[in-house]
Write an enzyme that holds these catalytic residues in place. Structure first.
Site, short mmCIF file in Angstrom:
data_model
loop_
_atom_site.label_atom_id
_atom_site.label_comp_id
_atom_site.label_asym_id
_atom_site.label_seq_id
_atom_site.Cartn_x
_atom_site.Cartn_y
_atom_site.Cartn_z
N GLU A 65 0.82 -1.21 0.00
CA GLU A 65 0.00 0.00 0.00
C GLU A 65 0.86 1.26 0.00
O GLU A 65 1.94 1.29 0.58
CB GLU A 65 -0.88 0.04 1.26
N ASP A 236 -7.51 -4.76 11.88
CA ASP A 236 -7.02 -3.68 11.05
C ASP A 236 -7.00 -3.99 9.56
O ASP A 236 -6.35 -3.33 8.78
CB ASP A 236 -5.63 -3.23 11.51
#
Lengths: 352, 352
Positions: A65, A236
């Site tokens: 990411e 998460d």
């Protein structure tokens, strides 16, 4: 002939080794408190930020990411991967680095490792939020999950909330031993527990941060009494949660950025319109935090780009005058910007 | 005590100085040809790539972009800024760096400067496309705009297309002089021209690469005869074009990635459904390239993430065994991945 680049061409770089030296130079608790201050300052000016969603590249093995953000003057991004199977190969499941740049001219001003720094900023964020939401006088924390984040969480809660005792539990007793060993002599009472229930005895703060289980139930409803603050770190990513939904329904839920938390956090288990409070609004005086002693407050933390931005700002402001960075020749900077080719020619071994 | 990181923690880094030395070590024309080969190979497997659009952060002064892509095994991204006013401050309008990572475990495998490398890959892409689309036997190029890209374009066309003569024109005579000086003795006939019209005499290839003008008309319709290949580099962001729309209507237009080119390229002047050919389809045999000697072919180039990916792959494959990189301690790599804190403690100055 090698030509030295001009000063503008250099970008300060903080390696892992330099980051660790910087932590010891500043002192870990002081650094956690300093990071919390920077993060809180950026939460208070939340609306200033360009909140681009993270850009993810998914594969079967994991995800890579890019998390960019900007306050209009400074631009930052973090590169971070998540590869759960890495542990088996002796690799980190998460590694990261980050960059700050000048919005005015686009030149990078800092490149830094962020594996260590992310561990610090995650703990600093948790403790900053707990300082505002946990019951007054909280001094005992149940730390469920004794992995890489557990010691950082414990010390951040000591530095910011005044924690005196941490009650460790992990299903892997070796992990509990590791965390207890690491925390010995750091000024906290450390209690090794044999069950999650035991770890919660007398705790006003409950931190959950366990490994990559799919929809695990680390905390079931009957385990959680009233008047506690839950700091939920482990849920998460999509498919990864730690709390029984019933707990969520009894809690006042605080989040970083709802658009992201509804996908990645504990609240992915709830209806998309279930009411949550953006934590920055508590700091800004726009929303209440804890309103009663009996209330269960829950910080459903997934980690947000602004926290990384704050952490990079802190590093940028604290490496000056130290030996804990070096200059990296990352940018071409010809005398005449139109003459990149001339710069290249002048760098020829024979001066050509 | 400083603990040396394990081998896994190191990322090879190519600085600007190392990149320039690598170019001279390989030879600039050989490197341009090698880059073209890598770019062409990646264009041929176009459908494999994850073609995320670039992530832009705009400000009044300019833009900072992240350009990620992946072929499923390797992930890459480029950081690049565009700040037109930088030149006045003696800074580059565009600087860039890039990274490759292993998709399987998320670990970066290369960090490299990309200001020099982008100049090389842009020229290599132009020449690779011209080799397929320009009239057979093309040996003369009009190079309109003698800025930072002009020498690279000229040498790439020499290396890949067999260019013999380059006819330079820039509205700034000093820029023309600079490019002519840089190209002297490189095996090309260099003709300095006083007008765009003059530069086009006898040219089969017309390359336009002028500075940041808004909707400029570098080429008007009556200037362009039949049977040429136009390599349009300068129109590369919204509001910035170089060609009169009438030329576009007479041309067969080839692009990298239509979604991006319709926003950034010359074809932003055309209807959104105006037919264009994705160049990779020509390489794949799915679409015709040049079909007649009279045809005007136009490569409306804006630069695409896959070209950067190819260039980074080339660098990764060519630095092994050379001195033109060094290892950067960018990643934390504790012996026990759950024991980041222990790694930090062991790095304490007193061995603590």
């Amino acid at each position: 002939m090698t030509i030295a680049p001009s000063e503008k061409a250099y970008v300060p770089f903080v390696s892992v080794d330099h980051m660790m030296q910087l932590v010891h130079h500043i002192g870990i608790e002081e650094m956690l408190a300093g990071l919390a201050e920077y993060i809180e300052a950026d939460f208070r000016r939340w609306n200033l930020f360009d909140k681009t969603p993270r850009v993810a590249s998914h594969s079967e093995e994991g995800v890579i990411e890019l998390m960019p953000t900007s306050d209009g003057e400074v631009y930052g991004f973090k590169y971070v991967n998540g590869h759960p199977k890495n542990t088996k190969a002796g690799l980190q499941t998460v590694t990261a680095f980050g960059l700050l740049a000048n919005v005015g001219n686009g030149y990078p001003v800092l490149l830094s490792e962020m594996t260590v720094l992310t561990a610090l900023r995650t703990a600093a964020t948790s403790a900053m939020v707990a300082r505002h939401l946990a019951p007054k006088g909280s001094d005992t924390m149940a730390m469920i999950g004794a992995g890489a984040q557990s010691e950082f969480q414990s010390l951040a809660m000591k530095a910011l909330v005044g924690l005196k005792s941490v009650r460790l539990f992990d299903i892997d007793a070796a992990a509990t031993e590791k965390a207890a060993r690491n925390l010995a002599g750091m000024g906290l009472e450390v209690v090794k527990c044999r069950s999650a229930e035991e770890s919660m005895e007398g705790a006003q703060i409950i931190t959950t941060c366990t490994a990559d289980k799919q929809y695990a139930t680390i905390l079931s409803d009957n385990m959680v009494g009233s008047g506690v603050h839950i700091n939920a770190i482990g849920g998460d990513c999509p498919g990864k949660t730690e709390l029984a939904p019933a707990i969520l329904h009894r809690s006042s839920i605080f989040v970083e950025y709802p658009e992201q938390t509804r996908i990645e956090g504990e609240i992915q288990q709830l209806d998309p319109d279930h009411a949550v409070t953006e934590f920055w609004r508590v700091l800004a005086g726009e929303a209440p935090g804890r309103t009663s002693a009996e209330q269960i407050t829950l910080f459903d933390s997934v980690g947000f780009a602004i926290e990384d931005f704050s952490a990079l700002r802190y590093i940028r402001d604290h490496i000056g005058g130290t030996e804990y960075y070096r200059d990296l020749d990352l940018l071409a900077d010809p005398d005449d910007p139109r003459d990149l080719f001339g710069m290249l020619q002048r760098a020829a071994p024979c001066g050509g």
